[in-house]
Enzyme design. Structure first.
Site, PDB file in Angstrom:
ATOM      1  N   ASN A 168       0.802  -1.230   0.000  1.00 54.60           N
ATOM      2  CA  ASN A 168       0.000   0.000   0.000  1.00 54.60           C
ATOM      3  C   ASN A 168       0.838   1.284   0.000  1.00 54.60           C
ATOM      4  O   ASN A 168       0.368   2.318  -0.459  1.00 54.60           O
ATOM      5  CB  ASN A 168      -1.022  -0.010   1.132  1.00 54.60           C
ATOM      6  CG  ASN A 168      -0.407  -0.232   2.480  1.00 54.60           C
ATOM      7  OD1 ASN A 168       0.765  -0.592   2.584  1.00 54.60           O
ATOM      8  ND2 ASN A 168      -1.183  -0.034   3.538  1.00 54.60           N
ATOM      9  N   PRO A 246      -1.793 -12.580  10.000  1.00 56.78           N
ATOM     10  CA  PRO A 246      -1.375 -13.988   9.842  1.00 56.78           C
ATOM     11  C   PRO A 246       0.079 -14.119   9.380  1.00 56.78           C
ATOM     12  O   PRO A 246       0.818 -14.968   9.886  1.00 56.78           O
ATOM     13  CB  PRO A 246      -2.335 -14.536   8.781  1.00 56.78           C
ATOM     14  CG  PRO A 246      -3.511 -13.624   8.808  1.00 56.78           C
ATOM     15  CD  PRO A 246      -3.003 -12.279   9.219  1.00 56.78           C
ATOM     16  N   GLU A 265       4.577  -4.486  12.052  1.00 57.37           N
ATOM     17  CA  GLU A 265       3.584  -3.443  11.762  1.00 57.37           C
ATOM     18  C   GLU A 265       2.446  -4.128  11.030  1.00 57.37           C
ATOM     19  O   GLU A 265       2.541  -4.378   9.826  1.00 57.37           O
ATOM     20  CB  GLU A 265       4.213  -2.347  10.884  1.00 57.37           C
ATOM     21  CG  GLU A 265       5.326  -1.557  11.538  1.00 57.37           C
ATOM     22  CD  GLU A 265       4.828  -0.589  12.591  1.00 57.37           C
ATOM     23  OE1 GLU A 265       3.606  -0.443  12.746  1.00 57.37           O
ATOM     24  OE2 GLU A 265       5.674   0.008  13.272  1.00 57.37           O
ATOM     25  N   CYS A 299      -3.487   0.630   6.784  1.00 58.08           N
ATOM     26  CA  CYS A 299      -3.540  -0.215   7.988  1.00 58.08           C
ATOM     27  C   CYS A 299      -4.214   0.477   9.164  1.00 58.08           C
ATOM     28  O   CYS A 299      -4.927  -0.137   9.940  1.00 58.08           O
ATOM     29  CB  CYS A 299      -2.135  -0.616   8.367  1.00 58.08           C
ATOM     30  SG  CYS A 299      -1.017   0.784   8.444  1.00 58.08           S
ATOM     31  N   GLU A 479       7.844   2.456  14.275  1.00 61.33           N
ATOM     32  CA  GLU A 479       8.558   3.114  13.184  1.00 61.33           C
ATOM     33  C   GLU A 479       8.420   4.610  13.410  1.00 61.33           C
ATOM     34  O   GLU A 479       7.477   5.059  14.081  1.00 61.33           O
ATOM     35  CB  GLU A 479       7.966   2.695  11.833  1.00 61.33           C
ATOM     36  CG  GLU A 479       8.254   1.222  11.592  1.00 61.33           C
ATOM     37  CD  GLU A 479       8.049   0.722  10.180  1.00 61.33           C
ATOM     38  OE1 GLU A 479       6.990   1.003   9.617  1.00 61.33           O
ATOM     39  OE2 GLU A 479       8.936   0.026   9.676  1.00 61.33           O
TER      40      GLU A 479
HETATM   41  P1  NAD Z   1       0.814  -9.704   3.525  1.00 58.32           P
HETATM   42  O1  NAD Z   1       0.940 -10.138   4.931  1.00 58.32           O
HETATM   43  O2  NAD Z   1       0.101 -10.582   2.575  1.00 58.32           O
HETATM   44  O3  NAD Z   1       2.265  -9.506   2.884  1.00 58.32           O
HETATM   45  C1  NAD Z   1       3.193  -8.597   3.429  1.00 58.32           C
HETATM   46  C2  NAD Z   1       4.578  -8.968   2.973  1.00 58.32           C
HETATM   47  O4  NAD Z   1       4.946 -10.229   3.535  1.00 58.32           O
HETATM   48  C3  NAD Z   1       4.726  -9.141   1.456  1.00 58.32           C
HETATM   49  O5  NAD Z   1       5.974  -8.608   1.074  1.00 58.32           O
HETATM   50  C4  NAD Z   1       4.695 -10.643   1.287  1.00 58.32           C
HETATM   51  O6  NAD Z   1       5.345 -11.096   0.110  1.00 58.32           O
HETATM   52  C5  NAD Z   1       5.440 -11.095   2.528  1.00 58.32           C
HETATM   53  N1  NAD Z   1       5.167 -12.471   2.946  1.00 58.32           N
HETATM   54  C6  NAD Z   1       4.056 -13.218   2.719  1.00 58.32           C
HETATM   55  N2  NAD Z   1       4.177 -14.415   3.313  1.00 58.32           N
HETATM   56  C7  NAD Z   1       5.382 -14.431   3.938  1.00 58.32           C
HETATM   57  C8  NAD Z   1       6.081 -15.400   4.722  1.00 58.32           C
HETATM   58  N3  NAD Z   1       5.561 -16.602   4.980  1.00 58.32           N
HETATM   59  N4  NAD Z   1       7.277 -15.062   5.223  1.00 58.32           N
HETATM   60  C9  NAD Z   1       7.819 -13.844   4.988  1.00 58.32           C
HETATM   61  N5  NAD Z   1       7.215 -12.903   4.239  1.00 58.32           N
HETATM   62  C10 NAD Z   1       6.012 -13.187   3.726  1.00 58.32           C
HETATM   63  O7  NAD Z   1       0.193  -8.246   3.552  1.00 58.32           O
HETATM   64  P2  NAD Z   1      -0.222  -7.319   2.311  1.00 58.32           P
HETATM   65  O8  NAD Z   1      -1.467  -7.878   1.698  1.00 58.32           O
HETATM   66  O9  NAD Z   1       0.961  -7.082   1.431  1.00 58.32           O
HETATM   67  O10 NAD Z   1      -0.546  -5.943   3.041  1.00 58.32           O
HETATM   68  C11 NAD Z   1      -1.768  -5.678   3.633  1.00 58.32           C
HETATM   69  C12 NAD Z   1      -1.674  -5.835   5.129  1.00 58.32           C
HETATM   70  O11 NAD Z   1      -0.586  -5.083   5.637  1.00 58.32           O
HETATM   71  C13 NAD Z   1      -2.902  -5.315   5.852  1.00 58.32           C
HETATM   72  O12 NAD Z   1      -3.270  -6.194   6.870  1.00 58.32           O
HETATM   73  C14 NAD Z   1      -2.420  -3.995   6.429  1.00 58.32           C
HETATM   74  O13 NAD Z   1      -3.141  -3.562   7.539  1.00 58.32           O
HETATM   75  C15 NAD Z   1      -1.006  -4.300   6.737  1.00 58.32           C
HETATM   76  N6  NAD Z   1      -0.211  -3.069   6.824  1.00 58.32           N
HETATM   77  C16 NAD Z   1       0.238  -2.651   8.045  1.00 58.32           C
HETATM   78  C17 NAD Z   1       0.957  -1.466   8.166  1.00 58.32           C
HETATM   79  C18 NAD Z   1       1.452  -0.968   9.502  1.00 58.32           C
HETATM   80  O14 NAD Z   1       2.328  -0.121   9.510  1.00 58.32           O
HETATM   81  N7  NAD Z   1       0.930  -1.431  10.617  1.00 58.32           N
HETATM   82  C19 NAD Z   1       1.227  -0.716   7.016  1.00 58.32           C
HETATM   83  C20 NAD Z   1       0.772  -1.175   5.790  1.00 58.32           C
HETATM   84  C21 NAD Z   1       0.054  -2.353   5.709  1.00 58.32           C
END
Ligand code: NAD
Length: 505
Positions: A168, A246, A265, A299, A479
């Protein structure tokens, strides 16, 4: 070095679409993937056309990037903080210089509007400037001990940090993670989301141009498997992860096996509480900011909007009027205020939340439908109209789960005590907000909400000076802000004897 990604970038949504597939970066240069198997197309969300191919890094490539980063860390961590600062300030300057081009590419890869993307790029260089300013201030403590002995502490780098990002805020997340890491003397290997692989490579090119040692900021491309390789590599000292709950749990489990430090995060379902004594126009504007930035894919969005019953009619009338008026369409146009969602599956998922909400008894006041812009080039894009839901209850799926799309659930409340209990009745704890003119109430509510951030009389503002992070399942670590230095460094104690050893043996 091969040509910069910025020079090969597609011009507009109608221009050439394929950017280079050489999107890995280590040893100070872009690196071609070793094998082309498992390639996945990366789409331009506003048109649905293929932007480039994503070829994931395997074990050998991840290892090569980490070794490259480790060699750079050995040099970089020995520099004085002021020397590191100078290089980082140059990187911030280059980003400022190229902000329009970077923002445009971010729009093409992410689907958010150019107006928002420009803000993201500005926040990115500000973050690098902010931590550059802090690099020269890192210091320990001097502690006097009996007999002239003393101890001192040194704030030292951790080594190679892995950064794993969500889609995002692709460029901004890469900056938020790398800036404090580099300021403290670490190196970083960053893995962007496979849906937005492009702009992190530009950051790597810019750090290189600014003068960091080759390997200091590396980019490896891939999805879950590549991310797992990073979390499990013995030479990685810390993992900073942004993504869903997850995946965050998996990252923590894998990192725990190697006793690596972790910052998580994660997601949210944040409450925004609007009291009847608020300044209504500001509260309405706050609710829109809390729900619709980046097509609702934020998020910390305040997607559970609790409105005190007495002002509900006025609030809804104003929110619906403004929601319907949001200019939706080509994200590259300056006047557009809402662009495309990240992918077709994400669009379908968000729309299915609206369908389910209706089935569970919610009423759609506006939006919640696929949107077809009039411009024919955007006909394959992933657009939907922003949605306001009423007749919501706390036990509905749309109120409990993170939707990650432009869907606002509005719920009435009567008393402060009741609304705080309902607001806290969630496993998430990323952010929260309160609108009221009563200053005591505002601070009391902020104290009692179980969330890492509480916005009073505003929502979704994230200056780099201010720490950001979650409570409960929304994660831990922070962060931005001064405190993040502690998450990217470790403290060494040095004890100095000035007399003879007083041995028991
Ligand atoms: P996601 O958890 O599907 O993926 C995030 C990242 O993790 C990607 O780079 C993905 O390739 C990687 N990944 C996936 N499986 C993995 C594994 N088993 N081991 C290591 N890395 C792995 O999330 P998304 O769909 O990319 O993003 C949306 C989510 O992120 C939402 O839940 C949102 O709230 C959260 N988010 C949080 C913040 C924050 O600062 N708190 C900021 C932005 C997004």
């Amino acid at each position: 070095m091969s040509q910069s990604i910025l020079d090969t970038m597609p011009g507009t949504a109608t221009g050439t679409l394929v950017v280079s597939d050489h999107l890995n970066f280590w040893d100070g240069k872009r690196i071609k993937p070793r094998q082309e198997k498992n390639a996945e197309p990366v789409f331009e969300p506003s048109t649905g056309r293929v932007l480039c191919q994503l070829i994931p890094c395997g074990a050998e490539e991840v290892d090569a990037a980490i070794r490259s980063a480790h060699a750079a860390y050995k040099k970089w961590s020995k520099l004085a903080g002021m020397e590191r600062a100078r290089v980082m300030l140059e990187a911030a300057r280059i980003i400022r210089e190229k902000r329009d081009k970077i923002a445009k590419l971010e729009v093409i890869n992410n689907g958010k509007t150019i107006t928002e993307a420009l803000v993201d790029i500005d926040i990115a260089w500000q973050c690098i400037e902010y931590y550059a300013g802090m690099a020269g201030t890192l210091a320990g403590q001097h502690i006097q001990l009996p007999g002239g002995a003393f101890a001192y502490t040194r704030r030292e780098a951790l080594g190679v940090c892995a950064g794993i990002g969500a889609w995002n805020y692709p460029f901004q997340i890469a900056a938020w993670k790398s800036a404090p890491a580099l300021a403290c003397g670490n190196a970083m290997v960053f893995k962007p989301s496979p849906m937005t692989p492009v702009t992190a490579v530009i950051l790597a090119e810019i750090y290189k141009q600014a003068g960091v040692p080759d390997g200091l900021f590396c980019v490896v491309q891939g999805g879950a498997e590549t991310g797992s390789l990073l979390c499990q590599h013995p030479m990685v000292a810390k993992v900073s992860f942004t993504g869903s709950v997850p995946t965050g749990k998996k990252v923590m489990e894998m990192s725990a096996r190697g006793v690596k430090q972790v910052t998580l995060e994660l997601g949210g379902k944040s409450p925004l509480i609007i009291f009847k004594d608020c300044e209504l126009e500001n509260a309405v504007k706050g609710a829109l900011m809390a729900n619709y930035l980046t097509q609702g894919q934020v998020c910390c969005n305040g997607t559970r909007v609790y409105v005190q019953r007495e002002i509900m009619p006025q609030f809804l009338a104003e929110v619906v009027k403004r929601t319907k008026a949001i200019p939706l369409g080509d994200p590259l146009l300056e006047d557009t205020r809402m662009g495309a969602l990240i992918s077709k599956p994400q669009l379908d998922k968000v729309l299915s939340y609206v369908t389910q909400a209706k089935a569970e008894g919610a009423k759609v006041l506006c939006g919640g439908e696929p949107f077809l812009p009039s411009d024919p080039k955007l006909k394959g894009g992933y657009f939907m109209s922003p949605c306001v839901l009423i007749n919501c209850r706390d036990d509905m799926t749309c109120v409990k789960e993170e939707i990650f799309g432009p869907v606002m659930s509005v719920l009435p409340f009567d008393t402060e005590e009741e609304v705080i209990e309902r607001a806290n009745n969630t496993t998430f704890g990323l952010a929260s907000g309160v609108f009221t003119r009563d200053i005591s109430r505002a601070h009391r509510v902020a104290e009692n909400l179980e969330a890492g951030t509480c916005f009073i009389n505003n929502y979704n503002i994230s200056p780099v000076e201010v720490p950001f992070g979650g409570y409960k399942n929304s994660g831990f670590g922070r962060e931005n802000g001064q405190v993040t230095i502690e998450y990217y460094s470790q403290l060494k104690t040095v004890v100095v004897e000035m007399g003879d050893v007083d041995s028991l043996f």
